[in-house]
Each structure stands twice: as C-alpha cells, then as structure tokens.
Design a protein around this motif. Structure first.
Motif, PDB file in Angstrom:
ATOM      1  N   SER A   1      45.222  61.344  12.560  1.00  0.00           N
ATOM      2  CA  SER A   1      45.950  61.272  13.825  1.00  0.00           C
ATOM      3  C   SER A   1      45.151  61.981  14.917  1.00  0.00           C
ATOM      4  O   SER A   1      44.603  63.072  14.688  1.00  0.00           O
ATOM      5  CB  SER A   1      47.328  61.912  13.674  1.00  0.00           C
ATOM      6  OG  SER A   1      48.073  61.242  12.663  1.00  0.00           O
ATOM      7  N   PHE A   2      45.125  61.364  16.106  1.00  0.00           N
ATOM      8  CA  PHE A   2      44.246  61.851  17.168  1.00  0.00           C
ATOM      9  C   PHE A   2      44.918  61.704  18.531  1.00  0.00           C
ATOM     10  O   PHE A   2      45.846  60.917  18.707  1.00  0.00           O
ATOM     11  CB  PHE A   2      42.925  61.080  17.155  1.00  0.00           C
ATOM     12  CG  PHE A   2      42.258  61.075  15.812  1.00  0.00           C
ATOM     13  CD1 PHE A   2      41.505  62.163  15.385  1.00  0.00           C
ATOM     14  CD2 PHE A   2      42.419  59.995  14.941  1.00  0.00           C
ATOM     15  CE1 PHE A   2      40.916  62.164  14.124  1.00  0.00           C
ATOM     16  CE2 PHE A   2      41.837  59.994  13.676  1.00  0.00           C
ATOM     17  CZ  PHE A   2      41.078  61.084  13.275  1.00  0.00           C
ATOM     18  N   LEU A   3      44.400  62.472  19.495  1.00  0.00           N
ATOM     19  CA  LEU A   3      44.913  62.452  20.856  1.00  0.00           C
ATOM     20  C   LEU A   3      43.758  62.286  21.833  1.00  0.00           C
ATOM     21  O   LEU A   3      42.609  62.638  21.524  1.00  0.00           O
ATOM     22  CB  LEU A   3      45.654  63.761  21.164  1.00  0.00           C
ATOM     23  CG  LEU A   3      46.817  64.129  20.242  1.00  0.00           C
ATOM     24  CD1 LEU A   3      47.258  65.566  20.501  1.00  0.00           C
ATOM     25  CD2 LEU A   3      47.963  63.160  20.433  1.00  0.00           C
ATOM     26  N   VAL A   4      44.070  61.771  23.006  1.00  0.00           N
ATOM     27  CA  VAL A   4      43.110  61.757  24.113  1.00  0.00           C
ATOM     28  C   VAL A   4      43.698  62.591  25.238  1.00  0.00           C
ATOM     29  O   VAL A   4      44.871  62.418  25.607  1.00  0.00           O
ATOM     30  CB  VAL A   4      42.812  60.331  24.592  1.00  0.00           C
ATOM     31  CG1 VAL A   4      42.015  60.352  25.909  1.00  0.00           C
ATOM     32  CG2 VAL A   4      42.043  59.556  23.532  1.00  0.00           C
ATOM     33  N   VAL A   5      42.893  63.522  25.760  1.00  0.00           N
ATOM     34  CA  VAL A   5      43.320  64.372  26.864  1.00  0.00           C
ATOM     35  C   VAL A   5      42.449  64.092  28.087  1.00  0.00           C
ATOM     36  O   VAL A   5      41.300  63.653  27.959  1.00  0.00           O
ATOM     37  CB  VAL A   5      43.242  65.869  26.486  1.00  0.00           C
ATOM     38  CG1 VAL A   5      44.179  66.174  25.323  1.00  0.00           C
ATOM     39  CG2 VAL A   5      41.811  66.277  26.138  1.00  0.00           C
ATOM     40  N   ASP A   6      43.028  64.339  29.257  1.00  0.00           N
ATOM     41  CA  ASP A   6      42.293  64.225  30.523  1.00  0.00           C
ATOM     42  C   ASP A   6      41.978  65.648  30.981  1.00  0.00           C
ATOM     43  O   ASP A   6      42.865  66.382  31.415  1.00  0.00           O
ATOM     44  CB  ASP A   6      43.144  63.493  31.566  1.00  0.00           C
ATOM     45  CG  ASP A   6      42.400  63.272  32.884  1.00  0.00           C
ATOM     46  OD1 ASP A   6      41.363  63.939  33.104  1.00  0.00           O
ATOM     47  OD2 ASP A   6      42.867  62.460  33.698  1.00  0.00           O
ATOM     48  N   GLU A   7      40.716  66.025  30.877  1.00  0.00           N
ATOM     49  CA  GLU A   7      40.331  67.395  31.184  1.00  0.00           C
ATOM     50  C   GLU A   7      40.262  67.683  32.672  1.00  0.00           C
ATOM     51  O   GLU A   7      40.067  68.830  33.081  1.00  0.00           O
ATOM     52  CB  GLU A   7      38.992  67.707  30.519  1.00  0.00           C
ATOM     53  CG  GLU A   7      39.079  67.671  28.989  1.00  0.00           C
ATOM     54  CD  GLU A   7      37.797  68.109  28.315  1.00  0.00           C
ATOM     55  OE1 GLU A   7      36.724  67.598  28.728  1.00  0.00           O
ATOM     56  OE2 GLU A   7      37.862  68.946  27.408  1.00  0.00           O
ATOM     57  N   SER A   8      40.423  66.657  33.511  1.00  0.00           N
ATOM     58  CA  SER A   8      40.406  66.877  34.956  1.00  0.00           C
ATOM     59  C   SER A   8      41.773  67.249  35.505  1.00  0.00           C
ATOM     60  O   SER A   8      41.898  67.605  36.680  1.00  0.00           O
ATOM     61  CB  SER A   8      39.911  65.620  35.675  1.00  0.00           C
ATOM     62  OG  SER A   8      40.892  64.590  35.642  1.00  0.00           O
ATOM     63  N   VAL A   9      42.799  67.167  34.671  1.00  0.00           N
ATOM     64  CA  VAL A   9      44.171  67.398  35.129  1.00  0.00           C
ATOM     65  C   VAL A   9      44.584  68.846  34.883  1.00  0.00           C
ATOM     66  O   VAL A   9      44.459  69.366  33.768  1.00  0.00           O
ATOM     67  CB  VAL A   9      45.156  66.439  34.422  1.00  0.00           C
ATOM     68  CG1 VAL A   9      46.590  66.822  34.729  1.00  0.00           C
ATOM     69  CG2 VAL A   9      44.885  65.006  34.860  1.00  0.00           C
ATOM     70  N   GLU A  10      45.077  69.472  35.936  1.00  0.00           N
ATOM     71  CA  GLU A  10      45.675  70.794  35.811  1.00  0.00           C
ATOM     72  C   GLU A  10      47.166  70.585  35.563  1.00  0.00           C
ATOM     73  O   GLU A  10      47.959  70.458  36.496  1.00  0.00           O
ATOM     74  CB  GLU A  10      45.451  71.609  37.083  1.00  0.00           C
ATOM     75  CG  GLU A  10      45.963  73.040  36.993  1.00  0.00           C
ATOM     76  CD  GLU A  10      45.720  73.811  38.276  1.00  0.00           C
ATOM     77  OE1 GLU A  10      46.170  74.959  38.356  1.00  0.00           O
ATOM     78  OE2 GLU A  10      45.076  73.256  39.185  1.00  0.00           O
ATOM     79  N   TYR A  11      47.533  70.530  34.304  1.00  0.00           N
ATOM     80  CA  TYR A  11      48.890  70.135  33.929  1.00  0.00           C
ATOM     81  C   TYR A  11      49.865  71.279  34.192  1.00  0.00           C
ATOM     82  O   TYR A  11      49.686  72.395  33.699  1.00  0.00           O
ATOM     83  CB  TYR A  11      48.919  69.725  32.452  1.00  0.00           C
ATOM     84  CG  TYR A  11      50.215  69.131  31.985  1.00  0.00           C
ATOM     85  CD1 TYR A  11      50.910  68.210  32.770  1.00  0.00           C
ATOM     86  CD2 TYR A  11      50.753  69.483  30.760  1.00  0.00           C
ATOM     87  CE1 TYR A  11      52.102  67.655  32.335  1.00  0.00           C
ATOM     88  CE2 TYR A  11      51.942  68.929  30.313  1.00  0.00           C
ATOM     89  CZ  TYR A  11      52.610  68.018  31.108  1.00  0.00           C
ATOM     90  OH  TYR A  11      53.797  67.471  30.678  1.00  0.00           O
ATOM     91  N   GLU A  12      50.898  70.986  34.946  1.00  0.00           N
ATOM     92  CA  GLU A  12      51.860  72.018  35.335  1.00  0.00           C
ATOM     93  C   GLU A  12      52.986  72.181  34.320  1.00  0.00           C
ATOM     94  O   GLU A  12      53.918  72.963  34.542  1.00  0.00           O
ATOM     95  CB  GLU A  12      52.437  71.690  36.709  1.00  0.00           C
ATOM     96  CG  GLU A  12      51.387  71.731  37.813  1.00  0.00           C
ATOM     97  CD  GLU A  12      51.971  71.416  39.183  1.00  0.00           C
ATOM     98  OE1 GLU A  12      53.201  71.158  39.257  1.00  0.00           O
ATOM     99  OE2 GLU A  12      51.215  71.423  40.152  1.00  0.00           O
ATOM    100  N   GLY A  13      52.927  71.447  33.219  1.00  0.00           N
ATOM    101  CA  GLY A  13      53.924  71.604  32.169  1.00  0.00           C
ATOM    102  C   GLY A  13      55.014  70.564  32.229  1.00  0.00           C
ATOM    103  O   GLY A  13      55.177  69.838  33.208  1.00  0.00           O
ATOM    104  N   SER A  14      55.786  70.501  31.147  1.00  0.00           N
ATOM    105  CA  SER A  14      56.794  69.451  31.030  1.00  0.00           C
ATOM    106  C   SER A  14      57.942  69.613  32.012  1.00  0.00           C
ATOM    107  O   SER A  14      58.602  68.642  32.370  1.00  0.00           O
ATOM    108  CB  SER A  14      57.343  69.409  29.601  1.00  0.00           C
ATOM    109  OG  SER A  14      57.799  70.690  29.190  1.00  0.00           O
ATOM    110  N   GLU A  15      58.196  70.822  32.478  1.00  0.00           N
ATOM    111  CA  GLU A  15      59.268  71.016  33.462  1.00  0.00           C
ATOM    112  C   GLU A  15      58.965  70.234  34.738  1.00  0.00           C
ATOM    113  O   GLU A  15      59.864  69.696  35.388  1.00  0.00           O
ATOM    114  CB  GLU A  15      59.435  72.501  33.775  1.00  0.00           C
ATOM    115  CG  GLU A  15      60.498  72.814  34.826  1.00  0.00           C
ATOM    116  CD  GLU A  15      61.891  72.433  34.378  1.00  0.00           C
ATOM    117  OE1 GLU A  15      62.685  71.974  35.236  1.00  0.00           O
ATOM    118  OE2 GLU A  15      62.194  72.594  33.181  1.00  0.00           O
ATOM    119  N   GLN A  16      57.670  70.157  35.099  1.00  0.00           N
ATOM    120  CA  GLN A  16      57.271  69.383  36.276  1.00  0.00           C
ATOM    121  C   GLN A  16      57.405  67.888  36.024  1.00  0.00           C
ATOM    122  O   GLN A  16      57.825  67.126  36.889  1.00  0.00           O
ATOM    123  CB  GLN A  16      55.818  69.734  36.645  1.00  0.00           C
ATOM    124  CG  GLN A  16      55.244  68.960  37.813  1.00  0.00           C
ATOM    125  CD  GLN A  16      54.564  67.648  37.407  1.00  0.00           C
ATOM    126  OE1 GLN A  16      54.182  67.480  36.247  1.00  0.00           O
ATOM    127  NE2 GLN A  16      54.444  66.728  38.347  1.00  0.00           N
TER     128      GLN A  16
END
Length: 378
Positions: free
Chosen positions: A257-272
C-alpha cells in the motif's frame, strides 16, 4: 507553497417525503418460519460456524473465493454493528447453522445518501424450502427500520435512501429471481480485472513536487480525506469516518500500500479542509493519491493462483490527469511481483467517471468476472 483545494460535502434541499415515510418500515420483523429452523442473533462465539456456513453457501453458488473467519470476526467490531438487531442465523434440530442474514448499516456523518446493505445465504442442503425468501423479507424489513430511524435527525430526514445487495455474475439465477421478487432491481455493474505479472510491468514515475511514499500510520487520516475527496463523484460512495476507515482490515497489506504526497503544499490540517474534523494536524504531508492493497491468502488455493489485490485506488479530483493513479498502480504491481504474486487483481465500476477502466486496459488488465448491485431506491 500552495494551499490545498477544500473538499466540503454539500447537501442540497429536497422536497421529497421524510425517510420514515419512504422506508415504510414494519413495526415488527417477520421471523422466518420455513424449514422449521430456530432463529437467533449472531454471537462472537459463532464466528467459526458462520464462516463454515458462508463457505458452503458460496461454494454452492460456484464461487472460488470465500469469506474467511477473520472477515466474519471483524464484522463484530465494525461501526454501527448491532448483532442483536441486525443479524439472524437459523439452526436445525441438531443446532447446526443452516441459514444467515445481515442488514449492514453505515455511519451517517456528512452523507448525502442513507444506506443499508444486505447479505445472507442458505446451506445447499436446505435450499428449495422457501427459507431464502423469508430470510430476505426479514433482512429487507430490518434495513427499512434502520433507514427510517434516521428520520429523528432533521439533517438526514430528506436524504435519499438505498437498500442494496450484491450478486456475482456466476451466482445461480435463482438469486436474481429472489431479489427481483423482493423488489430489488439491478442498477450498477462491476468488473473483476486481472493482470498477469509474468508480463513486464512498466515503471511510471512522478514529477516533483509529487512523491510516492509508503503507507504509514501518521498518514492514515490524511489518506482517508484524500479518499473522501477522490470518491465524491463515484456512484454510491459516501465519506468514510475515522472509525469506518479503519474497519475491515483483516486482509490489509501495508507492504503493498502506497501514498502520493504533494510536497509543495503547506497543509493546514483537516479542520481547514473539513470543518469539525480535527484528525489531521497542520503540517502533515498532503496526501493526493492512495493505493490500499489486500492479501487474500485464504483464496489462493481455491482460485488456483496467487494475487495482490487493489482494494482502493484514488486520486484527489484536483490532481487528476497527472499520472498519479498509474504511478501508484504500477508501483504496487512491482511490489506484488517482487513478493512472488502471479497476478494483480481489482474490481472496478464499469461506469467509473474517472476513466479508470481505460487505464487498467492500457496497463494490461483483462476481465475475469463480473457482478451487479441490486437495490431498492427510497
């Protein structure tokens, strides 16, 4: 750094009658009388006997894959599971299990569709006695009761409802006749696809800032939110809660099992992203694609081959067209092959809106079997 696109679930106003009116639930359930069986709810102690009964029924239906004891056991820990209300098993005079049913309910957080799914079967030695007809009537009645109960929540009362049952193409025609007689109609079709891993698998990479990473516990809920966004436009799909996301993992294969992430995104969390959902803290890697695999080793002997199974493949809608699904799937196929698997396998909605069937065809998948969803729409 960029910001992620918000993925909110919107529910539109509807003039339809309340779900209680549409469900028309019976006040009491019709316990089956055919066959002279004694009926009661499931218990955890029943797991081995239930799995044996399911195996016998599935084998009689011509299947070469079966419900394992582990899959039966994990049902007892699933969200919304209430054995006393939602299950039934029939025993003969020797206390041997001969028939079973389950009306599965689903969490309602953030949904746009109320659902209940039916499963059940009759031992081949007791078919033709009318047990299946009465068992289906019980399960359908229980599903109607469960859906009608949502009327107590004004946010849910006007939502559409669905009672569903799944039929394999190779199942006996009597099963389809039984469902039609019970008011069900086929509404959606699915294909089981296989890919021979002895044929070379292409390597498809990703361009930065996209990066493929292993599945990991810290990214579980980030993967769940990516899945919810990816499947918002898929037929019948509803958002997964943290509890439902972690359910039914007895065959989960994290090594595949694998994931792809976008390293350019400053993720503000699931609340956002999902107001009220605080499961993913700010600064977590932003998951944009996922491949979740299963290892159904208990089926390999009966099927005659080993396989890595793609349980779930999804890409956030804003990231489609960037070869993320192809990169995940080919990476997984290489992992399957490295571990000695002979085939890669998955199921797909034949009307998938993302063009997934075409992707699978390009990567060498061919149809092995099919199935259909039969439903009562409320």
């Amino acid at each position: 750094m960029s910001k992620p696109v918000s993925g909110l679930f919107a529910v539109s106003e509807s003039p339809r009658p309340s779900i209680a009116e549409r469900a028309a639930a019976p006040s009491t359930l019709p316990v089956p009388r055919a066959g002279g069986l004694t009926w009661r709810a499931w218990t955890r102690q029943d797991v081995p006997a239930l799995a044996a009964l399911m195996h016998a029924a599935e084998q009689a239906d011509g299947r070469d894959w079966f419900t394992s004891p582990g899959e039966v056991a994990e049902t007892f820990d699933a969200p919304m599971f209430d054995a006393a209300a939602d299950t039934l098993v029939g025993l003969d005079s020797d206390s041997v299990m001969r028939a079973y049913a389950h009306a599965e309910r689903f969490p309602t957080d953030g949904v746009t569709l109320l659902r209940a799914a039916l499963s059940g079967g009759v031992h081949p030695s007791r078919r033709g006695e009318g047990i299946g007809t009465e068992l289906l009537a019980w399960a359908t009645g229980r599903a109607r009761q469960a859906l009608a109960a949502a009327d107590a929540d004004p946010r849910l009362s006007r939502l559409p409802g669905r009672i569903s049952a799944h039929i394999e193409d190779g199942d006996p025609a009597e099963r389809r006749d039984l469902l039609r007689a019970g008011g069900f109609e086929p509404i959606r079709y699915f294909a089981n696809l296989m890919r021979d891993l002895s044929v070379p698998v292409p390597a498809i990479g990703l361009e930065p800032p996209l990066r493929l990473v292993p599945w990991s516990d810290p990214l579980e809920d980030a993967a769940r939110l990516a899945r919810n966004d990816a499947f918002r436009d898929h037929w019948g799909s509803q958002p997964r809660t943290p509890e439902s996301w972690r359910a039914f993992r007895s065959s989960f294969a994290p090594q595949w099992s694998f994931l792809v992430v976008d390293e350019s995104v400053e993720y503000e969390g699931s609340e956002q992203e999902q107001p009220g959902d605080g499961t993913v803290p700010p600064g977590t890697q932003y998951v944009v694609g996922l491949h979740r695999a299963g290892r159904y080793e208990h089926d390999w002997e009966s099927q005659g081959y080993t396989a890595g199974y793609t349980d779930l493949l999804g890409v956030r809608r804003a990231y489609r067209g960037r070869r993320i699904a192809a990169a995940l799937l080919t990476h997984a196929m290489h992992a399957f092959a490295h571990d000695g698997m002979q085939h890669a396998e998955l199921d797909v909605d034949t009307d998938n809106p993302t063009g997934a069937p075409a992707l699978y065809a390009r990567l060498g998948y061919t149809k092995n079997a099919g199935s259909a969803a039969y439903t009562i729409e409320l």
